[in-house]
Scaffold this motif. Structure first.
Motif, PDB file in Angstrom:
ATOM      1  N   LYS A  60       0.829  -1.205   0.000  1.00  0.00           N
ATOM      2  CA  LYS A  60       0.000   0.000   0.000  1.00  0.00           C
ATOM      3  C   LYS A  60       0.868   1.262   0.000  1.00  0.00           C
ATOM      4  N   GLY A  61       1.927   1.223   0.795  1.00  0.00           N
ATOM      5  CA  GLY A  61       2.808   2.397   0.895  1.00  0.00           C
ATOM      6  C   GLY A  61       3.453   2.736  -0.437  1.00  0.00           C
ATOM      7  N   GLN A  92       1.008   3.986  -3.100  1.00  0.00           N
ATOM      8  CA  GLN A  92       0.631   5.391  -2.882  1.00  0.00           C
ATOM      9  C   GLN A  92       1.749   6.330  -3.302  1.00  0.00           C
ATOM     10  N   ASN A 116       1.404   9.052  -6.124  1.00  0.00           N
ATOM     11  CA  ASN A 116       1.689  10.464  -5.826  1.00  0.00           C
ATOM     12  C   ASN A 116       2.848  10.985  -6.667  1.00  0.00           C
ATOM     13  N   LYS A 133      -9.763   8.945  21.993  1.00  0.00           N
ATOM     14  CA  LYS A 133      -8.933  10.157  22.034  1.00  0.00           C
ATOM     15  C   LYS A 133      -9.715  11.314  21.425  1.00  0.00           C
ATOM     16  N   GLN A 184     -10.967  12.521   6.055  1.00  0.00           N
ATOM     17  CA  GLN A 184      -9.994  11.477   5.760  1.00  0.00           C
ATOM     18  C   GLN A 184     -10.661  10.202   5.248  1.00  0.00           C
ATOM     19  N   GLU A 209     -11.668  10.719   1.717  1.00  0.00           N
ATOM     20  CA  GLU A 209     -10.462  10.709   0.881  1.00  0.00           C
ATOM     21  C   GLU A 209     -10.032   9.269   0.581  1.00  0.00           C
ATOM     22  N   THR A 210     -10.079   8.438   1.600  1.00  0.00           N
ATOM     23  CA  THR A 210      -9.693   7.035   1.434  1.00  0.00           C
ATOM     24  C   THR A 210     -10.584   6.349   0.407  1.00  0.00           C
ATOM     25  N   ASP A 218     -12.780   6.432  19.906  1.00  0.00           N
ATOM     26  CA  ASP A 218     -11.693   5.690  19.268  1.00  0.00           C
ATOM     27  C   ASP A 218     -11.755   6.026  17.779  1.00  0.00           C
ATOM     28  N   GLU A 219     -10.870   6.928  17.371  1.00  0.00           N
ATOM     29  CA  GLU A 219     -10.950   7.499  16.025  1.00  0.00           C
ATOM     30  C   GLU A 219     -10.890   6.424  14.937  1.00  0.00           C
ATOM     31  N   LEU A 220      -9.965   5.473  15.104  1.00  0.00           N
ATOM     32  CA  LEU A 220      -9.818   4.445  14.077  1.00  0.00           C
ATOM     33  C   LEU A 220     -11.095   3.632  13.927  1.00  0.00           C
ATOM     34  N   ARG A 221     -11.726   3.353  15.078  1.00  0.00           N
ATOM     35  CA  ARG A 221     -12.952   2.549  15.050  1.00  0.00           C
ATOM     36  C   ARG A 221     -14.095   3.303  14.381  1.00  0.00           C
ATOM     37  N   LYS A 225     -13.728   5.690  12.193  1.00  0.00           N
ATOM     38  CA  LYS A 225     -13.384   5.726  10.769  1.00  0.00           C
ATOM     39  C   LYS A 225     -13.799   4.424  10.099  1.00  0.00           C
TER      40      LYS A 225
END
Lengths: 118, 459
Positions: free
Chosen positions: B228-229, B232, B236, B283, B293, B296-297, B323-326, B328
């Protein structure tokens, strides 16, 4: 120039993160696990560390506890695949941790986090 | 004319009375026909004989009935599979049925007449259990609640039994006796032990499965991180310019990597849910960034179908402690579904705004919609509105179930409003005031629809 240290036991991921940071114009250094990181941290004196969670050797809590005794006080961004090894509350109580990002990650999300704390 | 003398007649009467006294009621005294006093006496005696005969027959019948019913009760007591016995107030055995003898493994004849201590002497029961029995006897004599108590029996043949005894004070023939009921729990206990063992085995298996899933997902995601990295970075153009064709190819790789990643995430979450080990890390989270975000994903997937995602976030919407990730993950799930079921070239509206004490999130699509009777079920694990059709769209049917678990754990609600052929709006709320014990709440979520009754199921 902001200094970023990339700590990851997976060589492909480590080199990729290093490349990403260099592309953004950061001064970088790599470490292949917790012990390696603790050895190098004071000489490189990074502003930000991307720290992989669940590496061979010391646990995240152990690394962070030892880091507190170092002269260098970098901000730590955790990179994690299966969330956390050990007690996550304890990990976040260490103070140095400013963010955590799940792997595989979006470049933008990682870079936003780094920029926010540089 | 009868010539029998009066003396003979009197002797005849004496004979008859004597026979009756011996139990022979067949006699009847003949009258002389003189209608004198002796004839009257004869009539009287005859009547008396008949009456007595009647009484005695009746009594015999009653006695027989009593005997029969007593026998019946004895038969029941003897043959019932519950141990019954009674002792006097000193604990001397007066009666025991076959079942009680069978359970303790000592013949009835050996025990009856002896004190309960005899069982201790036989080592049929331990000292501790004997004292327990004495205590039971004392309590029941005082009219207090006695038992049920558990006893460990060693039978004469060496086999062991676990029994439960309850005792009760009763009066039999004006005499106080202590009635005991013995229930053999040996088989029940064995079965319980077996279930316990099986549970331990199952727990071990479950732990093994969880650790297997953890290791596997780690092993799968580490290579995906590099894929994935680099994809991207290539997209880019960090590593040099690329052609349109190359960009298209890389888009496909990225999209499918994301798809694999979310599948691994869902499988892992379901297993964590089962084992109750899912963790949340709340958090301070900015709603605008969170939605931005996520959109965007998902942009690449939307672009492929020429779908426009309109994000409408209320200005100055307050931040959340989640829990931001959750969260998301929930947004990603909803957006992913919306894209999957939207026709090419349509619009998806994503909204977030403050409503009372919550932030309300909405994802609206103009796809095929969900039939009314299936709207609740979409939040159940492995449920797909139309298995055949949905297979075509991909997905394991885990996403919405996990999303529900996450939202409910945060103290929020998730629901869908939909009209067939018009589209669906999935909404969820998150409270501005953060809740505690998220993990506990998650455990309580019935993601598998297991707690539904059959009736509800058939609704």
């Amino acid at each position: 120039m902001t200094k970023v240290m990339v700590v990851d036991d997976e060589i492909d991921v480590r080199k990729m993160l290093d490349l990403m940071m260099k592309n953004e114009g950061y001064n970088t250094e790599m470490a292949e696990d917790g012990s390696d990181f603790l050895e190098k941290v004071d000489s490189f004196n990074p502003d930000i560390v991307t720290l992989d969670v669940m590496m061979p050797g010391p646990t995240t809590v152990e690394i962070l506890e030892k880091l507190k005794k170092k002269k260098s006080k970098p901000k730590v961004i955790l990179l994690t695949v299966v969330r956390f090894d050990g007690d996550e509350k304890k990990i976040f109580e260490q103070g140095n941790v400013v963010d955590y990002i799940k792997k595989p990650f979006d470049i933008d999300v990682l870079m936003d986090a780094v920029k926010k704390h540089e | 004319m009868d010539k029998t003398s009066e003396k003979d007649r009197i002797n005849e009467m004496i004979d008859a009375v004597m026979k009756v006294a011996r139990g022979d009621f067949s006699v009847q005294i003949e009258r002389s026909g003189r209608n004198d006093d002796l004839d009257s006496l004869a009539v009287g005696i005859n009547m008396m004989i008949n009456d007595i005969e009647g009484d005695i027959t009746e009594r015999k019948e009653t006695e027989e009935l009593l005997k029969k019913s007593e026998e019946e009760f004895r038969m029941i007591a003897e043959n019932i599979h519950i141990g019954l016995y009674y002792t006097d107030v000193h604990g001397n055995f007066l009666y025991g049925n076959d079942a009680s003898a069978e359970i303790i493994g000592v013949p009835k004849e050996e025990v009856i007449g002896k004190n309960g201590k005899y069982l201790l002497d036989l080592q049929c029961i331990s000292k501790k259990d004997y004292l327990k029995a004495v205590k039971l006897l004392t309590l029941v004599k005082l009219g207090k609640k006695a038992g049920p108590e558990e006893f460990h029996i060693t039978r004469k043949d060496g086999t062991k039994r676990i029994v439960e005894i309850r005792v009760q004070k009763i009066k039999v023939n004006k005499k106080t006796v202590i009635l005991g009921i013995i229930e053999d729990l040996t088989e029940k206990k064995k079965a319980e032990e077996k279930i316990k063992e099986q549970n331990i085995q199952l727990k071990k298996l479950d732990e093994l499965k969880t650790s297997f899933l953890n290791v596997t997902s780690h092993e799968l995601r580490t290579p995906m991180t590099s894929i994935k990295g680099y994809v991207q970075m290539l997209l880019n153009q960090n590593l040099g310019g690329i052609s349109d064709e190359q960009k298209q190819g890389l888009d496909v790789i990225l999209r499918n990597t994301n798809r694999l990643d979310s599948l691994i995430q869902d499988i892992l979450d379901v297993s964590r849910l089962e084992s109750g080990t899912l963790k949340f890390i709340p958090k301070k989270t900015d709603v605008d960034t969170l939605v931005g975000q996520t959109v965007e994903t998902m942009q690449a997937s939307a672009d492929r179908k020429e779908i426009t995602i309109n994000a409408d976030i209320e200005k100055d919407v307050p931040g959340l402690m989640v829990d931001e990730l959750r969260i998301k993950q929930v947004m990603t799930n909803l957006l992913n579904n919306a894209i999957k079921f939207s026709p090419d070239g349509t619009i998806i509206n994503v909204k977030a705004r403050k409503e009372k004490n919550d932030i309300l999130f909405e994802v609206q699509d103009f796809g095929r919609g969900i039939p009314k009777d299936k709207q609740d079920k979409v939040f159940e694990t492995f449920y797909q509105v139309d298995s055949g059709e949905d297979r075509k769209f991909g997905g394991a049917g885990l996403g919405l179930a996990v999303s529900k678990g996450i939202v409910v754990s945060h103290g929020g609600r998730i629901w869908v409003e939909s009209r067939e052929g018009k589209g669906s709006t999935f909404s969820f709320t998150l409270p501005l005031k953060p809740v505690k014990d998220l993990e506990e709440r998650f455990k309580a979520v019935d993601m598998f629809g297991l707690e539904k009754t059959e009736e509800e199921e058939n609704d």
